[in-house]
Motif scaffolding. Structure first.
Motif, PDB file in Angstrom:
ATOM      1  N   ALA A 300       0.835  -1.203   0.000  1.00  0.00           N
ATOM      2  CA  ALA A 300       0.000   0.000   0.000  1.00  0.00           C
ATOM      3  C   ALA A 300       0.869   1.252   0.000  1.00  0.00           C
ATOM      4  O   ALA A 300       0.599   2.226  -0.714  1.00  0.00           O
ATOM      5  N   TRP A 301       1.930   1.234   0.800  1.00  0.00           N
ATOM      6  CA  TRP A 301       2.862   2.365   0.843  1.00  0.00           C
ATOM      7  C   TRP A 301       3.623   2.501  -0.478  1.00  0.00           C
ATOM      8  O   TRP A 301       3.853   3.616  -0.963  1.00  0.00           O
ATOM      9  N   SER A 302       4.035   1.393  -1.055  1.00  0.00           N
ATOM     10  CA  SER A 302       4.746   1.450  -2.335  1.00  0.00           C
ATOM     11  C   SER A 302       3.865   2.046  -3.420  1.00  0.00           C
ATOM     12  O   SER A 302       4.320   2.867  -4.239  1.00  0.00           O
ATOM     13  N   ALA A 303       2.588   1.648  -3.447  1.00  0.00           N
ATOM     14  CA  ALA A 303       1.654   2.209  -4.420  1.00  0.00           C
ATOM     15  C   ALA A 303       1.559   3.724  -4.249  1.00  0.00           C
ATOM     16  O   ALA A 303       1.490   4.469  -5.235  1.00  0.00           O
ATOM     17  N   LEU A 304       1.560   4.175  -3.002  1.00  0.00           N
ATOM     18  CA  LEU A 304       1.537   5.612  -2.736  1.00  0.00           C
ATOM     19  C   LEU A 304       2.773   6.296  -3.305  1.00  0.00           C
ATOM     20  O   LEU A 304       2.685   7.392  -3.887  1.00  0.00           O
ATOM     21  N   GLY A 305       3.925   5.666  -3.178  1.00  0.00           N
ATOM     22  CA  GLY A 305       5.148   6.239  -3.732  1.00  0.00           C
ATOM     23  C   GLY A 305       5.081   6.377  -5.245  1.00  0.00           C
ATOM     24  O   GLY A 305       5.428   7.424  -5.810  1.00  0.00           O
ATOM     25  N   HIS A 306       4.619   5.325  -5.919  1.00  0.00           N
ATOM     26  CA  HIS A 306       4.475   5.375  -7.375  1.00  0.00           C
ATOM     27  C   HIS A 306       3.490   6.471  -7.789  1.00  0.00           C
ATOM     28  O   HIS A 306       3.754   7.244  -8.723  1.00  0.00           O
ATOM     29  N   ALA A 307       2.356   6.515  -7.105  1.00  0.00           N
ATOM     30  CA  ALA A 307       1.328   7.489  -7.461  1.00  0.00           C
ATOM     31  C   ALA A 307       1.811   8.918  -7.230  1.00  0.00           C
ATOM     32  O   ALA A 307       1.499   9.822  -8.014  1.00  0.00           O
ATOM     33  N   THR A 308       2.567   9.123  -6.152  1.00  0.00           N
ATOM     34  CA  THR A 308       3.117  10.452  -5.879  1.00  0.00           C
ATOM     35  C   THR A 308       4.024  10.905  -7.004  1.00  0.00           C
ATOM     36  O   THR A 308       3.954  12.052  -7.473  1.00  0.00           O
ATOM     37  N   ALA A 309       4.890  10.016  -7.465  1.00  0.00           N
ATOM     38  CA  ALA A 309       5.796  10.349  -8.564  1.00  0.00           C
ATOM     39  C   ALA A 309       5.018  10.723  -9.815  1.00  0.00           C
ATOM     40  O   ALA A 309       5.371  11.680 -10.526  1.00  0.00           O
ATOM     41  N   CYS A 310       3.942   9.984 -10.114  1.00  0.00           N
ATOM     42  CA  CYS A 310       3.158  10.255 -11.318  1.00  0.00           C
ATOM     43  C   CYS A 310       2.418  11.583 -11.208  1.00  0.00           C
ATOM     44  O   CYS A 310       2.399  12.384 -12.157  1.00  0.00           O
ATOM     45  N   TYR A 311       1.804  11.831 -10.061  1.00  0.00           N
ATOM     46  CA  TYR A 311       1.083  13.097  -9.881  1.00  0.00           C
ATOM     47  C   TYR A 311       2.036  14.283  -9.975  1.00  0.00           C
ATOM     48  O   TYR A 311       1.742  15.283 -10.655  1.00  0.00           O
ATOM     49  N   GLU A 312       3.171  14.198  -9.300  1.00  0.00           N
ATOM     50  CA  GLU A 312       4.097  15.324  -9.294  1.00  0.00           C
ATOM     51  C   GLU A 312       4.716  15.548 -10.673  1.00  0.00           C
ATOM     52  O   GLU A 312       4.978  16.695 -11.067  1.00  0.00           O
ATOM     53  N   ALA A 313       4.928  14.482 -11.428  1.00  0.00           N
ATOM     54  CA  ALA A 313       5.412  14.641 -12.805  1.00  0.00           C
ATOM     55  C   ALA A 313       4.364  15.351 -13.650  1.00  0.00           C
ATOM     56  O   ALA A 313       4.682  16.246 -14.447  1.00  0.00           O
ATOM     57  N   ALA A 314       3.101  14.964 -13.482  1.00  0.00           N
ATOM     58  CA  ALA A 314       2.033  15.589 -14.254  1.00  0.00           C
ATOM     59  C   ALA A 314       1.889  17.069 -13.901  1.00  0.00           C
ATOM     60  O   ALA A 314       1.698  17.917 -14.790  1.00  0.00           O
ATOM     61  N   LEU A 315       1.965  17.393 -12.614  1.00  0.00           N
ATOM     62  CA  LEU A 315       1.849  18.790 -12.186  1.00  0.00           C
ATOM     63  C   LEU A 315       2.990  19.633 -12.748  1.00  0.00           C
ATOM     64  O   LEU A 315       2.759  20.737 -13.287  1.00  0.00           O
ATOM     65  N   GLN A 316       4.211  19.131 -12.661  1.00  0.00           N
ATOM     66  CA  GLN A 316       5.351  19.893 -13.157  1.00  0.00           C
ATOM     67  C   GLN A 316       5.295  20.043 -14.688  1.00  0.00           C
ATOM     68  O   GLN A 316       5.624  21.094 -15.235  1.00  0.00           O
ATOM     69  N   TYR A 317       4.866  18.992 -15.346  1.00  0.00           N
ATOM     70  CA  TYR A 317       4.753  19.058 -16.802  1.00  0.00           C
ATOM     71  C   TYR A 317       3.699  20.092 -17.208  1.00  0.00           C
ATOM     72  O   TYR A 317       3.897  20.872 -18.153  1.00  0.00           O
ATOM     73  N   ALA A 318       2.572  20.091 -16.502  1.00  0.00           N
ATOM     74  CA  ALA A 318       1.510  21.038 -16.826  1.00  0.00           C
ATOM     75  C   ALA A 318       1.969  22.479 -16.652  1.00  0.00           C
ATOM     76  O   ALA A 318       1.509  23.380 -17.366  1.00  0.00           O
ATOM     77  N   GLN A 319       2.866  22.683 -15.722  1.00  0.00           N
ATOM     78  CA  GLN A 319       3.379  24.036 -15.490  1.00  0.00           C
ATOM     79  C   GLN A 319       4.433  24.443 -16.523  1.00  0.00           C
ATOM     80  O   GLN A 319       4.631  25.627 -16.778  1.00  0.00           O
ATOM     81  N   GLN A 320       5.109  23.460 -17.116  1.00  0.00           N
ATOM     82  CA  GLN A 320       6.203  23.743 -18.049  1.00  0.00           C
ATOM     83  C   GLN A 320       5.794  23.652 -19.528  1.00  0.00           C
ATOM     84  O   GLN A 320       6.328  24.381 -20.366  1.00  0.00           O
ATOM     85  N   ARG A 321       4.881  22.790 -19.848  1.00  0.00           N
ATOM     86  CA  ARG A 321       4.512  22.537 -21.242  1.00  0.00           C
ATOM     87  C   ARG A 321       3.597  23.643 -21.772  1.00  0.00           C
ATOM     88  O   ARG A 321       2.539  23.917 -21.186  1.00  0.00           O
ATOM     89  N   VAL A 322       3.991  24.272 -22.834  1.00  0.00           N
ATOM     90  CA  VAL A 322       3.213  25.345 -23.455  1.00  0.00           C
ATOM     91  C   VAL A 322       2.554  24.826 -24.729  1.00  0.00           C
ATOM     92  O   VAL A 322       3.221  24.261 -25.603  1.00  0.00           O
ATOM     93  N   GLN A 323       1.237  25.005 -24.808  1.00  0.00           N
ATOM     94  CA  GLN A 323       0.467  24.664 -25.999  1.00  0.00           C
ATOM     95  C   GLN A 323      -0.566  25.760 -26.253  1.00  0.00           C
ATOM     96  O   GLN A 323      -1.145  26.307 -25.287  1.00  0.00           O
TER      97      GLN A 323
END
Length: 437
Positions: A300-323
């Motif tokens: 359960a904790w490992s799943a949280l770690g994976h999900a955190t990485a995915c969410y934070e990647a998406a947030l940072q990408y949304a802030q950096q990617r210009v369309q």
């Protein structure tokens, strides 16, 4: 690092690059704000380890290579305890153990699996059920990752129904007692709880065994085949050195997940063991289940770690990617998807924190760990899928992390009990009726 000019770029060629794997410390409900200094120090040690090894592990995952030196660093940094209580091991609180699982999995799922296998399964089995002699010889080397250790329960034809295991252990009067799990016959007296003066012969097969071909030791669960004996049909656990004649571990190739750790297909062809290779405290499948229940919290904790990485990647990408002339983060649909991801991530955090609190109080029931695993791996899959889609084509690049986490979540969603098995365990608990048979 955003968009940077490149004088060598061709007209119409993209020159954008993105930095989306940084740690943001997402904790919207301040779930981890009150962690004490001792637990926080362990967490920071895990964070420093991830920062140290992340680039090398990304390359290892790509190459399907298992870098043993990086795995051994977990032992050197004393990060393999997984909350096991034993006087010879450093004591981690359930919260500290969970945070280590979370943080290491946020960096790399294969390393999270090393913790689950080496610490959660193998080390816990020895600590719970091993003899004094077995623990004196092996506990320290396994905890320090000097010796790779495996837990062999799953078989080629028995995964979810592992209670039906077919690997057999027969008593062998011709084999003398050994001294705590040696790799062959010995003439010294046994100290490990063997029955009589003879040894054992194991025959069967195991599959999906992490560290099963790493050259260390394997804790093999087998059914006693000894007509007339009091323990005929009982499930016992045996400490087997992988160099023992008849033991063959073959690395499983072609995996699309957890590519930075090797799992093995093991064959046991009349593996002869001394009497004291058996762990005296393990007498039934219920004992194997005790180990599995404990590690479900870790999943359960490992799943949280994976999900955190995915969410934070998406947030940072949304802030950096210009369309269309503006960052993705300024689009309503993107903000809604990020909010949905955060909603699920926060629920996962609350599950894990309360799970640790229940375990600390001694009130954690096995099916509560099952519910946390059931919820968190399902939620992690949804978060990873949304993040992959939000990153568009860049979502399938390993350098951005999401596709690797997405693949690895598929593995942890299955191991330590599939979604269906968890649902049946929970269903039996709340209805009082078993639907397994």
């Amino acid at each position: 690092m955003g968009t940077s000019p490149d004088s060598a770029a061709l007209p119409g060629e993209s020159v954008a690059s993105y930095d989306v794997t940084g740690r943001l410390g997402t904790d919207y409900y301040a779930v981890f704000a009150d962690i004490d200094d001792e637990d926080r120090a362990v967490w920071r040690r895990a964070q420093a380890y991830v920062d140290e090894v992340a680039p090398a592990m990304r390359a290892a995952w790509d190459a399907a290579d298992y870098p043993m030196d990086i795995a051994q660093r977990l032992g050197e940094l004393d990060l393999l305890n997984d909350g096991i209580e034993h006087p010879s091991l450093t004591r981690f609180s359930p919260l500290a153990a969970g945070l280590v699982n979370m943080e290491v999995s946020r960096g790399d799922g294969s390393l999270g699996t090393v913790i689950a296998v080496q610490g959660g399964l193998a080390l816990r089995t020895l600590a719970l059920f091993g003899s004094e002699a077995q623990q004196e010889r092996w506990l320290g080397p396994i905890a320090r990752a000097e010796v790779p250790a495996a837990f062999a329960l799953t078989e080629p034809d028995h995964g979810s129904d592992s209670v039906s295991l077919e690997t057999l252990a027969r008593r062998d009067p011709s084999t003398s007692s050994g001294t705590g799990g040696g790799s062959g016959p010995s003439t010294s007296s046994g100290t490990g709880g063997g029955s009589g003066t003879g040894g054992w012969v194991l025959r069967g097969a195991k599959k999906w065994i992490g560290n099963g071909a790493a050259g260390g030791v394997t804790f093999v669960w087998a059914r006693v085949d000894d007509e007339g004996a009091d323990d005929h049909g009982a499930v016992r656990c045996f400490l087997v050195e992988q160099s023992t004649p008849g033991y063959t571990g073959t690395v499983i190739t072609g995996k699309g997940a957890l590519r930075g750790i090797h799992q093995a297909h093991i064959t046991l062809d009349d593996v002869r063991l001394p009497a004291d290779a058996v762990l005296p405290g393990a007498h039934s499948f219920r004992d194997a289940s005790t180990v599995l229940y404990s590690t479900r919290s870790g999943v359960a904790w490992s799943a949280l770690g994976h999900a955190t990485a995915c969410y934070e990647a998406a947030l940072q990408y949304a802030q950096q990617r210009v369309q269309f002339g503006k960052p993705l983060a300024r689009f309503q649909m993107v903000q809604e998807r990020l909010a949905q991801m955060l909603e699920e991530l926060t629920a996962m955090q609350l599950y894990c924190r309360h799970l640790a609190d229940l375990e600390s109080s001694g009130g954690l029931r096995p099916t509560q760990a099952s519910l946390a695993k059931y919820h968190n791996t399902r939620a992690a899959r949804r978060i990873a899928s949304t993040a992959r889609d939000l990153l568009g084509g860049n979502g399938i690049l390993l350098e951005n992390g999401v596709i690797q986490h997405m693949a690895d979540i598929e593995a942890i969603h299955t191991y330590e009990g599939t979604e269906s098995v968890q649902a049946l365990l929970i269903g039996r608990d709340i209805t009082g009726v078993s639907a397994f048979a």
